[in-house]
Design an enzyme around this catalytic site. Sequence first.
Site, mmCIF file in Angstrom:
data_model
loop_
_atom_site.group_PDB
_atom_site.id
_atom_site.type_symbol
_atom_site.label_atom_id
_atom_site.label_comp_id
_atom_site.label_asym_id
_atom_site.label_seq_id
_atom_site.Cartn_x
_atom_site.Cartn_y
_atom_site.Cartn_z
ATOM 1 N N MET A 30 0.919 -1.129 -0.062
ATOM 2 C CA MET A 30 -0.060 -0.034 -0.156
ATOM 3 C C MET A 30 0.909 1.359 -0.078
ATOM 4 O O MET A 30 0.410 2.287 0.287
ATOM 5 C CB MET A 30 -0.989 0.066 1.317
ATOM 6 C CG MET A 30 -2.045 -1.166 1.187
ATOM 7 S SD MET A 30 -3.323 -0.904 2.243
ATOM 8 C CE MET A 30 -2.785 -0.743 3.658
ATOM 9 N N LEU A 33 6.773 3.238 1.239
ATOM 10 C CA LEU A 33 7.452 1.995 1.527
ATOM 11 C C LEU A 33 8.781 2.199 2.350
ATOM 12 O O LEU A 33 9.237 3.339 2.366
ATOM 13 C CB LEU A 33 8.136 1.822 -0.066
ATOM 14 C CG LEU A 33 7.319 1.418 -1.279
ATOM 15 C CD1 LEU A 33 7.837 0.921 -2.359
ATOM 16 C CD2 LEU A 33 6.191 0.220 -0.683
ATOM 17 N N HIS A 37 9.353 -3.213 3.238
ATOM 18 C CA HIS A 37 8.964 -3.715 1.617
ATOM 19 C C HIS A 37 10.126 -4.093 0.849
ATOM 20 O O HIS A 37 9.935 -4.993 0.105
ATOM 21 C CB HIS A 37 8.300 -2.242 1.326
ATOM 22 C CG HIS A 37 6.928 -2.028 2.129
ATOM 23 N ND1 HIS A 37 7.089 -0.812 2.785
ATOM 24 C CD2 HIS A 37 5.672 -2.494 1.989
ATOM 25 C CE1 HIS A 37 5.693 -0.718 3.241
ATOM 26 N NE2 HIS A 37 4.717 -1.868 2.950
ATOM 27 N N GLN A 61 -10.381 -2.463 2.434
ATOM 28 C CA GLN A 61 -9.901 -3.163 3.528
ATOM 29 C C GLN A 61 -9.762 -2.466 4.978
ATOM 30 O O GLN A 61 -9.212 -2.793 5.914
ATOM 31 C CB GLN A 61 -8.538 -3.857 3.235
ATOM 32 C CG GLN A 61 -7.385 -2.946 3.215
ATOM 33 C CD GLN A 61 -6.171 -3.589 2.815
ATOM 34 O OE1 GLN A 61 -5.961 -4.123 1.639
ATOM 35 N NE2 GLN A 61 -5.002 -3.786 3.863
HETATM 36 P P1 AMP Z 1 1.500 -2.864 3.329
HETATM 37 O O1 AMP Z 1 1.974 -1.874 2.578
HETATM 38 O O2 AMP Z 1 1.546 -2.379 4.918
HETATM 39 O O3 AMP Z 1 0.411 -3.518 3.057
HETATM 40 O O4 AMP Z 1 2.561 -4.186 3.405
HETATM 41 C C1 AMP Z 1 2.994 -4.716 2.279
HETATM 42 C C2 AMP Z 1 3.753 -6.034 2.390
HETATM 43 O O5 AMP Z 1 4.845 -5.695 3.029
HETATM 44 C C3 AMP Z 1 2.834 -6.970 3.466
HETATM 45 O O6 AMP Z 1 3.322 -8.376 2.704
HETATM 46 C C4 AMP Z 1 3.505 -6.858 4.574
HETATM 47 O O7 AMP Z 1 3.600 -7.982 5.601
HETATM 48 C C5 AMP Z 1 4.991 -6.416 4.421
HETATM 49 N N1 AMP Z 1 5.573 -5.659 5.473
HETATM 50 C C6 AMP Z 1 5.249 -4.642 6.132
HETATM 51 N N2 AMP Z 1 6.074 -4.256 7.145
HETATM 52 C C7 AMP Z 1 6.992 -5.189 7.013
HETATM 53 C C8 AMP Z 1 8.171 -5.338 7.948
HETATM 54 N N3 AMP Z 1 8.754 -4.445 8.774
HETATM 55 N N4 AMP Z 1 8.891 -6.325 7.453
HETATM 56 C C9 AMP Z 1 8.885 -7.184 6.307
HETATM 57 N N5 AMP Z 1 7.510 -7.241 5.545
HETATM 58 C C10 AMP Z 1 6.700 -6.157 5.829
#
Ligand code: AMP
Length: 281
Positions: A30, A33, A37, A61
């Site tokens: 989302m 970054l 990410h 969501q």
């Molecule tokens: P989001 O942008 O929050 O929807 O996250 C996108 C992807 O990045 C999802 O698969 C999250 O689980 C992963 N993600 C978010 N924060 C972290 C983190 N600190 N370490 C590893 N992966 C992450």
Amino acid sequence: MILFKHSLDLQSYLDKKHKSHNKIGFVPTMGALHPGHISLIANSKKECDVTVCSIYVNPVQFNNPEDFKKYPITLEADILLLEKTNCEILFIPTEQEIYPDKAFMEKHYDLAFLEKVFEGSFRPGHFQGVCMVMDRLLHIVQPTHLYLGQKDYQQTLVIKKLVADMGMNILIRVVPTLREKNGLAMSSRNTRLTVDEKELASSLYKSLKRIQKKLLNGDTIDMVEREKVYLQKLGFHVDYLGITNTRLEEPKKIPGNTERVILIAAYLNNVRLIDNVLIPS
Ligand code: AMP
């Protein structure tokens, strides 16, 4: 990096890659970054021929409209970061691209108990929204590999179920949570915390680690209640803090000799934070 806004353009580009049997890695995000990410992108780049990152803040969501309104958007910085990582493709669809037809938003996904426990019980409708967007994105990108963060532990289970139920042949890799030096799990929502709050927010991980250590030493569970009270005294509003097996079954029972997971969700000044750690068997 090639940037696509339209799914048909992306699909016709990826068609050629599919025909050459390229491994296509997909990292849905989302945006806003951060290095967490980027570690997903790096894992995909190591394993796949082409890496596709998507940035889409999925309105359906968000069970809390305020959270949606306040969700950070940093597209220019995101593009620079992805360029630096040599990500091949960025997909930034509009709402019209993802939900061209209202029918997409009316689909219901059978998530069984997964949408009733932990995140499911505190964020009604959240996982249905996650499935709606993932259903669309996975059908557009048709990846061979999908990279998800352990940080959103329950979401990884929901998406694994979705992929299995849709009969898609996708290898799902769960990448460990990247953390700040003080242990705080990196998250886009952390940008809404002050420096002092970020320090305080690391208490969540410290509590998880204390519980993990006690459990590994064979101690019993009143640890959880004690840590919950401690965090409340520090100013957190704790939605849940619990231990269960790695499939999140029977959240009230604590199976002793299997691999387990400790999960937490808590608010610090209206910012909702989640984290988890695994306890090996
Ligand atoms: P989001 O942008 O929050 O929807 O996250 C996108 C992807 O990045 C999802 O698969 C999250 O689980 C992963 N993600 C978010 N924060 C972290 C983190 N600190 N370490 C590893 N992966 C992450």
